[in-house]
Design an enzyme around this catalytic site. Sequence first.
Site, PDB file in Angstrom:
ATOM      1  N   CYS A 380      68.435  35.435  16.346  1.00  0.00           N
ATOM      2  CA  CYS A 380      69.393  34.800  15.447  1.00  0.00           C
ATOM      3  C   CYS A 380      69.223  35.148  13.974  1.00  0.00           C
ATOM      4  O   CYS A 380      70.230  35.434  13.302  1.00  0.00           O
ATOM      5  CB  CYS A 380      69.450  33.294  15.669  1.00  0.00           C
ATOM      6  N   ARG A 409      57.021  36.510  22.106  1.00  0.00           N
ATOM      7  CA  ARG A 409      56.579  35.161  21.784  1.00  0.00           C
ATOM      8  C   ARG A 409      55.169  34.998  22.322  1.00  0.00           C
ATOM      9  O   ARG A 409      54.916  35.309  23.486  1.00  0.00           O
ATOM     10  CB  ARG A 409      57.494  34.116  22.445  1.00  0.00           C
ATOM     11  N   GLN A 427      66.604  38.493  26.140  1.00  0.00           N
ATOM     12  CA  GLN A 427      67.569  37.499  26.583  1.00  0.00           C
ATOM     13  C   GLN A 427      68.933  38.153  26.650  1.00  0.00           C
ATOM     14  O   GLN A 427      69.174  39.145  25.968  1.00  0.00           O
ATOM     15  CB  GLN A 427      67.650  36.347  25.573  1.00  0.00           C
ATOM     16  N   ASP A 429      71.250  37.478  25.011  1.00  0.00           N
ATOM     17  CA  ASP A 429      71.441  36.628  23.852  1.00  0.00           C
ATOM     18  C   ASP A 429      72.809  36.872  23.223  1.00  0.00           C
ATOM     19  O   ASP A 429      73.359  37.963  23.298  1.00  0.00           O
ATOM     20  CB  ASP A 429      70.348  36.966  22.830  1.00  0.00           C
ATOM     21  N   HIS A 431      75.305  35.282  19.702  1.00  0.00           N
ATOM     22  CA  HIS A 431      75.565  34.294  18.661  1.00  0.00           C
ATOM     23  C   HIS A 431      77.022  34.356  18.295  1.00  0.00           C
ATOM     24  O   HIS A 431      77.548  35.430  18.045  1.00  0.00           O
ATOM     25  CB  HIS A 431      74.655  34.542  17.456  1.00  0.00           C
ATOM     26  N   LYS A 511      71.393  21.207  22.251  1.00  0.00           N
ATOM     27  CA  LYS A 511      71.793  22.257  23.182  1.00  0.00           C
ATOM     28  C   LYS A 511      72.227  21.692  24.518  1.00  0.00           C
ATOM     29  O   LYS A 511      71.859  20.572  24.887  1.00  0.00           O
ATOM     30  CB  LYS A 511      70.646  23.245  23.379  1.00  0.00           C
ATOM     31  N   HIS A 557      74.341  29.444  19.420  1.00  0.00           N
ATOM     32  CA  HIS A 557      73.352  30.305  20.098  1.00  0.00           C
ATOM     33  C   HIS A 557      73.616  30.144  21.585  1.00  0.00           C
ATOM     34  O   HIS A 557      73.734  29.014  22.053  1.00  0.00           O
ATOM     35  CB  HIS A 557      71.927  29.827  19.832  1.00  0.00           C
TER      36      HIS A 557
END
Length: 688
Positions: A380, A409, A427, A429, A431, A511, A557
């Site tokens: 992000c 991570r 991910q 992922d 946005h 979320k 997200h």
Amino acid sequence: MQGGVGVWGPEGVKTERSNMSNRKTAKELLVDKGQLDDKVVAVRVGKSIVDLHTALDEATVVEPIRIGDPGALDVVRHSTAHVMADAVQRMFPGTKVTIGPCTEDGFYYDFDRPDGAFTDADLKKIEKGMREIVKANAPFRREVVTRAEAIDRFKGLGETYKVEIIEGIPEGEDISLYTHGVKGKEWTDLCAGPHVPSTGLLGAIKLTSVAGAYWRGDERNPMLQRIYGTAFPTQEELDEHLRMLEEAKKRDHRKLGKELDLFMFHEWAPAMPFFYPRGASVYNRMVDFLRGLYVGAGYEEVITPQIYDTRLYQTSGHLANYRENMYFGIPSDSLGEILGSYEEYQKKQGGKALGDKEREEFLTHEIMQARFAGAKPMNCPGHCLMFASRRRSYRDLPWRMADFGRLHRYERGGVVHGLARVRSFAQDDGHIFCMPEQVQEEISRFNKLLYRIYSAFEFKDVHIKLATRPEKRIGTDEMWDLAESALEKALIDAGLAYEITPGEGAFYGPKLEFHVRDALKRSWQLGTIQVDYSMPERFGLEYVGSDGAMHRPVMLHRAILGSVERFMGVYIEHCGGAFPLWIAPEQVILVTVSEKQTQYGQEALAYLRGRGIRAVADLSADKLGAKIRNARMMRYPYLGIIGDREAEGRLIAPRSREAGELEPMALESFADRILAEAVPGGTPPSNP
RNA sequence: GCUGGCGUAGCUCAAUCGGCAGAGCACCGGUUUUGUAAACCGGAUGUUAGGGGUUCAAGUCCCCUCGCCAGCUCCA
């Protein structure tokens, strides 16, 4: 008459009566309705389940819960936990009891045992002791006592944990004790209940494992010994449960990953998977499938850096809220600078060495000051930089940005697990930068895309959790109110069922979590969508509105598979390694009966590959039976058997993983069939 | 990170009380030329996770480190 509220009933079951005559026990109410029989374990009153001794208003509507009814199992298991604690204290004097609830699959009880851990042999002994208690078919009795009485009683027994629990019970709440066992062998526990009327109602019991667990789940507290067990009404149901556990073991993605040559790990990159070609093939096909859907869903994929200046994470708030989980890479220049300033500092301090703690603080400070590079744990912040890189118009919104970038991570040692929890992953992922009034529409679109994708992977059972603000967070309460209600409203509009989990949100926003059940009925969190008003503010993101003024966008997200690695692990277990045709690393393996058919085998292989089919061939000197066995173990969707007959007629004798042997067919038809079947499939998942 | 357990050949696992490191599969070579879940014969295979210690002698006992497993805690 203890506590002034009860008398002992004729069968030793304590009944409770208030001074008012219009109170009856649940049992009496059932008797009145003619609904009491020996299968009744408790009763349902409204939403709660209470046991038969509970005093209720005469007019209360009660519904009997019998063995086999939903809810009965929990009562049985909870009662079984008591019986276990009873057996344990009988066999291991000096052991203190703590708590013993039921869980989704069974129950556990935590003990403080001075002699340390229980062994498997101990479990066997305890099981035996439990069966004797069950066999005695002794009643469970409930009594309500005063706080002082309860404390006295457990203090007398040396049960310090129980005393602590009692002291924590709020004023005004009943303190109830449950006793079971035949005369002279009675055992009492502090417990809210409900419990079965008698130990004879407890069914098949199995103690499954033993593990350490902290008192009250806090790692600063002493470690207790937890015994896990499970119970079912019948031996058959217990056996079925144990069979499922065996099946789960067989399907374990770590085991299949090895057997099917999908991925590996190495201790020089702990918890970071290496995908072999077969695993990479599945992985890439998953990602490509999403890329295909992104075109229609209006996403644009971007590629962003792996390593950033720490200022990025200062801006995003990751440094303050997420530092423990980050890797900090050090460019060699910066390393020199740090060491230099460390020496300088030491000199200033008169040359004496720094203590460990002081040194750590100094170096951490330097790392954060220096323009150090940190491997990104999330995409992000990078996406925010891209948004901010030029003037944006409301006409550009919503901007749906997708990224399959690798994330790192640092997960604590004890939590990593196969592909399910790794330190290096990607991910699916995305946005979405949008105007506040577009949030709802975007959440709805996301939900549709998500269900489309889950159904392709044949996940049919989805449940949704709405995770609200955590204690450690950024942004104002107004922002959180807005974000939480946007998510909730989208769910209500879509008519989707959901559950609220307070305090479970991300530090920057609430979320939705999408959990699915796999083929073995285990639940996994996969997708998520989060509403974020904070990050755009921190990065000063703006767009020009139709009114010509500057406005702040909202950021969503979102991920559907979640971590692709984790999803792959879940999916491997869901399909047991038998990947459907569309995603299997190889769709066909050609198998020759003898080496006489080698030439046709090679021709057929080239033909299939020419048609875009992922095919391999086993042309070895093994016997047919052995080749088929090997191919079956590798779970190829199709085998193409080639003997003299097939070689002569340009045929293939297919054998399907699911349907077994098929009639021989022309090579071309075989290719047609595979291509036609190789599509993501399944029926849409349900949302109960 | 915490508690407990484990780490032996590519894989699955043996190795008695501290006394010669082994088997099956896989792999390599040969024989067999095979029709729907394991043909036969032979061969090679090791820093017993790494380091240190005790001992005449350590896979085995002790200490440290790493990794893995179960659970706890955590999971933005």
